[in-house]
Design a protein around this motif. Structure first.
Motif, PDB file in Angstrom:
ATOM      1  N   ARG A 147       1.633  -1.399  -0.001  1.00  0.00           N
ATOM      2  CA  ARG A 147      -0.163   0.381  -0.129  1.00  0.00           C
ATOM      3  C   ARG A 147       0.935   1.202  -0.089  1.00  0.00           C
ATOM      4  N   ALA A 148       2.752   1.210   0.491  1.00  0.00           N
ATOM      5  CA  ALA A 148       2.955   2.575   1.126  1.00  0.00           C
ATOM      6  C   ALA A 148       4.141   1.898  -0.495  1.00  0.00           C
ATOM      7  N   SER A 149       4.383   1.090  -1.600  1.00  0.00           N
ATOM      8  CA  SER A 149       4.684   1.557  -2.339  1.00  0.00           C
ATOM      9  C   SER A 149       4.354   1.229  -3.896  1.00  0.00           C
ATOM     10  N   LEU A 150       3.488  -0.228  -3.907  1.00  0.00           N
ATOM     11  CA  LEU A 150       2.555  -0.014  -5.504  1.00  0.00           C
ATOM     12  C   LEU A 150       1.414   1.342  -5.694  1.00  0.00           C
ATOM     13  N   VAL A 151       1.093   1.297  -7.197  1.00  0.00           N
ATOM     14  CA  VAL A 151       0.406   2.076  -7.550  1.00  0.00           C
ATOM     15  C   VAL A 151      -0.952   1.249  -7.843  1.00  0.00           C
ATOM     16  N   ARG A 152      -2.200   1.186  -7.768  1.00  0.00           N
ATOM     17  CA  ARG A 152      -2.827   0.036  -7.787  1.00  0.00           C
ATOM     18  C   ARG A 152      -2.485  -0.865  -8.697  1.00  0.00           C
ATOM     19  N   PRO A 153      -1.419  -2.192  -8.043  1.00  0.00           N
ATOM     20  CA  PRO A 153      -1.214  -2.694  -8.528  1.00  0.00           C
ATOM     21  C   PRO A 153      -2.451  -4.403  -8.696  1.00  0.00           C
ATOM     22  N   THR A 154      -1.889  -4.464  -9.628  1.00  0.00           N
ATOM     23  CA  THR A 154      -2.245  -6.206 -10.579  1.00  0.00           C
ATOM     24  C   THR A 154      -2.212  -7.200  -8.920  1.00  0.00           C
ATOM     25  N   VAL A 155      -2.560  -7.948  -8.703  1.00  0.00           N
ATOM     26  CA  VAL A 155      -2.162  -9.563  -7.886  1.00  0.00           C
ATOM     27  C   VAL A 155      -2.440 -10.438  -8.544  1.00  0.00           C
ATOM     28  N   VAL A 156      -0.391 -11.340  -8.340  1.00  0.00           N
ATOM     29  CA  VAL A 156      -0.935 -12.517  -9.742  1.00  0.00           C
ATOM     30  C   VAL A 156      -0.836 -13.718  -8.632  1.00  0.00           C
ATOM     31  N   THR A 157      -1.686 -14.753  -8.596  1.00  0.00           N
ATOM     32  CA  THR A 157      -2.206 -15.882  -7.476  1.00  0.00           C
ATOM     33  C   THR A 157      -1.554 -16.675  -8.167  1.00  0.00           C
ATOM     34  N   VAL A 158      -0.840 -17.666  -8.152  1.00  0.00           N
ATOM     35  CA  VAL A 158      -0.512 -19.112  -8.515  1.00  0.00           C
ATOM     36  C   VAL A 158      -0.985 -20.155  -7.255  1.00  0.00           C
ATOM     37  N   SER A 159      -0.975 -19.933  -5.952  1.00  0.00           N
ATOM     38  CA  SER A 159      -0.753 -20.752  -4.516  1.00  0.00           C
ATOM     39  C   SER A 159      -2.513 -20.819  -4.556  1.00  0.00           C
ATOM     40  N   LYS A 160      -2.744 -22.108  -4.511  1.00  0.00           N
ATOM     41  CA  LYS A 160      -4.510 -22.716  -3.436  1.00  0.00           C
ATOM     42  C   LYS A 160      -4.635 -21.895  -2.379  1.00  0.00           C
ATOM     43  N   ASN A 161      -3.228 -22.452  -1.892  1.00  0.00           N
ATOM     44  CA  ASN A 161      -3.489 -21.244   0.219  1.00  0.00           C
ATOM     45  C   ASN A 161      -1.550 -21.513   0.145  1.00  0.00           C
ATOM     46  N   LYS A 162      -1.006 -20.843   1.273  1.00  0.00           N
ATOM     47  CA  LYS A 162      -0.245 -20.726   1.230  1.00  0.00           C
ATOM     48  C   LYS A 162       1.112 -21.943   1.887  1.00  0.00           C
ATOM     49  N   TYR A 163       0.193 -23.026   1.662  1.00  0.00           N
ATOM     50  CA  TYR A 163       1.056 -23.734   2.444  1.00  0.00           C
ATOM     51  C   TYR A 163       1.193 -25.060   1.264  1.00  0.00           C
ATOM     52  N   ASP A 164       1.091 -24.473   0.125  1.00  0.00           N
ATOM     53  CA  ASP A 164       0.937 -25.481  -1.370  1.00  0.00           C
ATOM     54  C   ASP A 164       2.220 -26.138  -1.579  1.00  0.00           C
ATOM     55  N   THR A 165       2.410 -26.975  -2.480  1.00  0.00           N
ATOM     56  CA  THR A 165       3.597 -27.482  -2.537  1.00  0.00           C
ATOM     57  C   THR A 165       3.166 -27.757  -3.945  1.00  0.00           C
ATOM     58  N   VAL A 166       4.795 -28.121  -5.690  1.00  0.00           N
ATOM     59  CA  VAL A 166       4.546 -28.153  -6.059  1.00  0.00           C
ATOM     60  C   VAL A 166       4.288 -29.314  -6.635  1.00  0.00           C
ATOM     61  N   ASP A 167       3.626 -29.626  -8.290  1.00  0.00           N
ATOM     62  CA  ASP A 167       3.353 -31.076  -8.129  1.00  0.00           C
ATOM     63  C   ASP A 167       3.655 -32.036  -8.243  1.00  0.00           C
ATOM     64  N   GLY A 168       5.144 -31.266  -8.857  1.00  0.00           N
ATOM     65  CA  GLY A 168       6.520 -32.828  -9.010  1.00  0.00           C
ATOM     66  C   GLY A 168       7.063 -32.678  -7.215  1.00  0.00           C
ATOM     67  N   LEU A 169       6.776 -32.380  -6.475  1.00  0.00           N
ATOM     68  CA  LEU A 169       7.246 -32.863  -5.529  1.00  0.00           C
ATOM     69  C   LEU A 169       6.894 -33.538  -4.129  1.00  0.00           C
ATOM     70  N   ARG A 170       7.824 -35.431  -4.343  1.00  0.00           N
ATOM     71  CA  ARG A 170       6.521 -36.239  -3.385  1.00  0.00           C
ATOM     72  C   ARG A 170       6.710 -36.042  -1.702  1.00  0.00           C
ATOM     73  N   GLN A 171       6.269 -36.308  -1.382  1.00  0.00           N
ATOM     74  CA  GLN A 171       6.754 -36.469   0.373  1.00  0.00           C
ATOM     75  C   GLN A 171       6.861 -37.197   1.396  1.00  0.00           C
ATOM     76  N   PHE A 172       7.999 -37.340   1.720  1.00  0.00           N
ATOM     77  CA  PHE A 172       7.543 -38.335   2.924  1.00  0.00           C
ATOM     78  C   PHE A 172       8.369 -38.644   4.180  1.00  0.00           C
ATOM     79  N   PHE A 173       8.295 -39.257   4.997  1.00  0.00           N
ATOM     80  CA  PHE A 173       8.668 -39.011   6.890  1.00  0.00           C
ATOM     81  C   PHE A 173       9.544 -40.493   7.576  1.00  0.00           C
ATOM     82  N   ILE A 174      10.333 -40.527   7.625  1.00  0.00           N
ATOM     83  CA  ILE A 174      10.745 -41.307   8.727  1.00  0.00           C
ATOM     84  C   ILE A 174      11.157 -40.822  10.044  1.00  0.00           C
ATOM     85  N   PHE A 175      10.287 -41.966  10.699  1.00  0.00           N
ATOM     86  CA  PHE A 175      10.385 -42.069  12.496  1.00  0.00           C
ATOM     87  C   PHE A 175      11.624 -42.645  12.490  1.00  0.00           C
ATOM     88  N   VAL A 176      11.985 -41.878  13.612  1.00  0.00           N
ATOM     89  CA  VAL A 176      13.816 -42.559  13.980  1.00  0.00           C
ATOM     90  C   VAL A 176      13.963 -42.418  15.144  1.00  0.00           C
TER      91      VAL A 176
END
Length: 476
Positions: free
Chosen positions: A206-235
């Protein structure tokens, strides 16, 4: 303020259809930028129209290209003196962004200067006096030059980028950003890119930009990209180094790996441990000298070493294209930190794997991360019987790692480098007091002693926690 979601515009398939100059498209092909990413598809046409823009996208989505390519086009299309200022939170990201611009040096004879703290200001001032087209800087050091460098002017900076804006604000750069933005030309185009849209980021725009367009490509702030596989190991906590080593030995040869730890002490211990066990590894952490941080990154990028052991100094913005695997050896502090850590792999259309080590003491925090992600991670099971044969060897390696760290501290600092210490002339990779290190070692030894009394490898107590984790995951 206009807003675009990821479904509002058709998707052009090539850089050529974004309205970019043919020389830029050819250079993209030469640098293996095969197709624009979603943030590039939606941002570049708007930036070329001269609009202020806010880009909200996952880490690793190609934000640098989204603002670099339009500026290069502007240079090609205008005879007026024009300069670009990119403000970033860390020196590593500054170097990386500078390298991305340099890929297009041949098109417009691009002059790029990178500015950050810990380096001689006089040399930087000389570089700034040569009127570069692009200045990539951290806010604190750039403010220093505004205040102290004679003859330094901001009047040609008409293309401004605030990259990783949320991280800059999290690092308390708000005052420096306000100082800089107030002194930039009023007639300018300003772009703000961020992984998350927080209240502080909203205040900044609000202090720095003038009538900006907002481009959002994340569904939510905790999205990860489609190519990432995620696992856990119990240690089991007391045998986490043994489990880490066992998992690493199961990986294909040539894997490029980043291992994240919560403290410099564990970074050093894991790095030395792996080297004792014959693996090529280097550390990256905030208390290293700038020269050694650059050395570690260059060695990792060139694959002289295949494993980089890091604190969260490496979680934001760093782009090493070929990282195959991210390991959270110690749990990140929050889901947001998790997102930024695992974002070091599967970047810009590539695939990657993220593995999180979960001890019996991490269960509740780990489940909170899973809840924020909105998904349950798949387990990579490791049988205790597979780890037990190497326990004695790993414990010997731990002791050797501890000895090496103590010896280097006594010699004037810690260091794990590709060169022999005698060639380093006493330079260290991190310098902090021996009292701090002794306290960390003592606490680690004390904790290990107590916990060994109460658990064997996947003993009764640990097994109970493991079953509890599996029950809780089933009920969520």
């Amino acid at each position: 303020m206009t807003s675009l979601s990821s479904n509002d515009t058709p998707t052009p398939p090539t850089f050529n259809e974004l309205g970019l100059h043919a020389d830029i498209v050819a250079e993209c092909t030469k640098n293996k930028w095969t197709a624009p990413t979603e943030i590039q598809l939606k941002s570049i046409p708007l930036i070329l129209e001269g609009k202020d823009l806010i880009g909200v996208a996952q880490t690793g989505s190609g934000k640098t290209g989204a603002y670099a390519l339009p500026f290069i086009q502007k240079l090609l299309m205008t005879k007026a003196k024009l300069a670009c200022l990119v403000l970033v939170p860390t020196r590593e990201l500054a170097l990386q962004v500078g390298e991305q611009f340099q890929l297009f040096h041949g098109i417009a004879k691009l002059k790029v200067v990178v500015i950050f703290g810990g380096v001689d200001m006089v040399k930087q001032a000389i570089n700034l006096s040569q009127r570069p087209h692009v200045v990539v800087a951290t806010p604190g050091r750039f403010q220093d030059h505004i205040e102290k460098t004679n003859g330094f002017t901001l009047k040609t900076f008409q293309y401004i980028v605030l990259d990783e804006a949320d991280q800059m604000l999290n690092m308390d750069y708000e005052a420096q950003l306000d100082f800089i933005m107030q002194r930039l030309p009023r007639e300018r185009q300003t772009l703000l890119f961020s992984a998350t849209m927080t209240a502080r980021v909203d205040k900044l725009h609000r202090a720095s930009l003038v009538r900006p367009t907002v481009v959002t490509v994340s569904k939510n702030k905790y999205d990860t990209v489609d190519g990432l596989r995620q696992f856990f190991i119990f240690v089991p906590f007391c045998y986490r180094f043994a489990y880490l080593h066992h998992y690493l030995t199961t990986l294909p040869a040539g894997y490029v790996i980043m291992i994240f730890c919560a403290t410099t002490h564990i970074v050093l211990k894991v790095t030395h441990l792996l080297r004792v066990l014959g693996m090529r590894a280097l550390p990256l952490m905030g208390k290293m000298t700038q020269e050694d941080r650059v050395l570690a990154l260059d060695s990792f990028r060139s694959k002289k070493v295949s494993t980089l052991v890091c604190t969260d100094v490496a979680q934001r913005g760093l782009d090493v294209p070929d990282v195959d695997l991210v390991i959270n050896f110690q749990l990140p502090a929050s889901a947001k930190d998790y997102i930024h850590r695992v974002g070091r792999t599967a970047r810009i259309g590539r695939t990657g794997v993220a593995v999180t080590c979960v001890t019996q003491y991490d269960i509740q925090d780990y489940l909170e991360i899973e809840k924020a992600l909105g998904k349950k991670l798949e387990e990579i099971p490791i049988a205790a019987a597979d780890v037990e044969p190497n326990l004695e060897r790993i414990e010997q390696a731990e002791r050797e790692a501890t000895t090496r760290i103590r010896e280097e501290e006594e010699a004037g600092g810690f260091g794990v480098t590709l060169r022999q210490k005698k060639k380093r002339s006493g330079r260290s990779m991190a310098r902090f007091g021996s009292k701090m290190l002794d306290r960390e070692f003592d606490e680690d030894a004390s904790l290990r002693s107590v916990r060994r009394e109460n658990e064997s490898i996947l003993g009764e107590s640990t097994q109970h926690r493991y079953q509890q984790l599996k029950r809780l995951k089933r009920t969520r």
